[in-house]
Design a protein around this motif. Sequence first.
Motif, PDB file in Angstrom:
ATOM      1  N   GLU A   1     -35.455  -1.376   5.309  1.00 38.51           N
ATOM      2  CA  GLU A   1     -36.098  -2.422   6.100  1.00 38.51           C
ATOM      3  C   GLU A   1     -35.125  -3.565   6.359  1.00 38.51           C
ATOM      4  O   GLU A   1     -35.130  -4.185   7.426  1.00 38.51           O
ATOM      5  N   ALA A   2     -34.258  -3.868   5.390  1.00 36.96           N
ATOM      6  CA  ALA A   2     -33.329  -4.992   5.532  1.00 36.96           C
ATOM      7  C   ALA A   2     -32.333  -4.771   6.663  1.00 36.96           C
ATOM      8  O   ALA A   2     -32.007  -5.694   7.414  1.00 36.96           O
ATOM      9  N   LEU A   3     -31.827  -3.527   6.779  1.00 35.53           N
ATOM     10  CA  LEU A   3     -30.805  -3.225   7.779  1.00 35.53           C
ATOM     11  C   LEU A   3     -31.356  -2.504   9.000  1.00 35.53           C
ATOM     12  O   LEU A   3     -30.649  -2.322   9.983  1.00 35.53           O
ATOM     13  N   ASP A   4     -32.633  -2.078   8.911  1.00 31.57           N
ATOM     14  CA  ASP A   4     -33.275  -1.301   9.972  1.00 31.57           C
ATOM     15  C   ASP A   4     -32.447  -0.062  10.313  1.00 31.57           C
ATOM     16  O   ASP A   4     -32.154   0.225  11.470  1.00 31.57           O
ATOM     17  N   GLU A   5     -32.068   0.680   9.278  1.00 32.08           N
ATOM     18  CA  GLU A   5     -31.325   1.913   9.453  1.00 32.08           C
ATOM     19  C   GLU A   5     -31.529   2.792   8.224  1.00 32.08           C
ATOM     20  O   GLU A   5     -32.023   2.338   7.191  1.00 32.08           O
ATOM     21  N   LYS A   6     -31.150   4.059   8.352  1.00 28.33           N
ATOM     22  CA  LYS A   6     -31.259   4.975   7.218  1.00 28.33           C
ATOM     23  C   LYS A   6     -30.044   4.832   6.320  1.00 28.33           C
ATOM     24  O   LYS A   6     -28.931   4.590   6.780  1.00 28.33           O
ATOM     25  N   LYS A   7     -30.283   5.015   5.015  1.00 30.20           N
ATOM     26  CA  LYS A   7     -29.185   4.997   4.065  1.00 30.20           C
ATOM     27  C   LYS A   7     -29.368   6.128   3.066  1.00 30.20           C
ATOM     28  O   LYS A   7     -30.483   6.554   2.794  1.00 30.20           O
ATOM     29  N   GLN A   8     -28.262   6.614   2.542  1.00 33.37           N
ATOM     30  CA  GLN A   8     -28.296   7.744   1.618  1.00 33.37           C
ATOM     31  C   GLN A   8     -28.562   7.295   0.192  1.00 33.37           C
ATOM     32  O   GLN A   8     -28.104   6.225  -0.230  1.00 33.37           O
ATOM     33  N   GLU A   9     -29.319   8.102  -0.537  1.00 28.28           N
ATOM     34  CA  GLU A   9     -29.533   7.903  -1.968  1.00 28.28           C
ATOM     35  C   GLU A   9     -29.507   9.268  -2.637  1.00 28.28           C
ATOM     36  O   GLU A   9     -29.600  10.300  -1.979  1.00 28.28           O
ATOM     37  N   ARG A  10     -29.394   9.271  -3.961  1.00 25.47           N
ATOM     38  CA  ARG A  10     -29.420  10.532  -4.700  1.00 25.47           C
ATOM     39  C   ARG A  10     -29.812  10.279  -6.147  1.00 25.47           C
ATOM     40  O   ARG A  10     -29.754   9.147  -6.645  1.00 25.47           O
ATOM     41  N   ALA A  11     -30.218  11.343  -6.815  1.00 27.20           N
ATOM     42  CA  ALA A  11     -30.611  11.246  -8.221  1.00 27.20           C
ATOM     43  C   ALA A  11     -30.481  12.622  -8.855  1.00 27.20           C
ATOM     44  O   ALA A  11     -30.612  13.640  -8.175  1.00 27.20           O
TER      45      ALA A  11
END
Length: 220
Positions: A171-181
Amino acid sequence: MPQRASIRTAVPGALVAAGLLLTACGTQADSPAAQPAPVAPTSAAPPSAPAQNRPAAAAGSLGGAGTACELPVSFSLAKDWKPKAIKDPENPDFAALTRQGPAFARCEVDAKPAGNIGFLRVWTAPADQGPARAALEAFVKAQDKTSGVLVKETHAGGLPAAEAVYTVHSEALDEKKQERAFAVDTPKGPVIVHLGGLDTEEHQEMLPAYELAKQSLKVR
């Protein structure tokens, strides 16, 4: 990202904490005469793995007695990553920040002293939540606005593990970002180690610390 430098310095600390992842084309010769002569094989070593896929050097440890967070697992920390235990994570008043699916946040390791905006967080789930993969899948499903989820079997410190790589809409950047676990089973229940980041570039820069945790992990 053209404005990434200004974004990194402008993001409020509270938002960071709450936010608390080529197609080759060939040509064909017109005639046999135009084809190049065969190349003799060489003994050159194959290219090494990308830097982000190699673990960082260990400069500390987490999880054991006397460390910042005593956990069902232990693993090595990268230089300047600062761990902090999360107090009272099962308090329902803090559920929006400390619970995700079946898991509770127990510890967060801040990357800012090492030059990145993001956290490596350790979550635990009760033993009755099923095997590590089921707990991991429920953990990812409970996160808002995920997409492109890929879950695979892997190893963490030589132990069987499950790992998820996916994207989240920021929401802060209005774009998708990658995550992993990744997740492993322990006698006390599944443990999930998650890496986020302000954006995908930050996430990728922090991967060596994540890989270090995964490769050095031991069940206590």
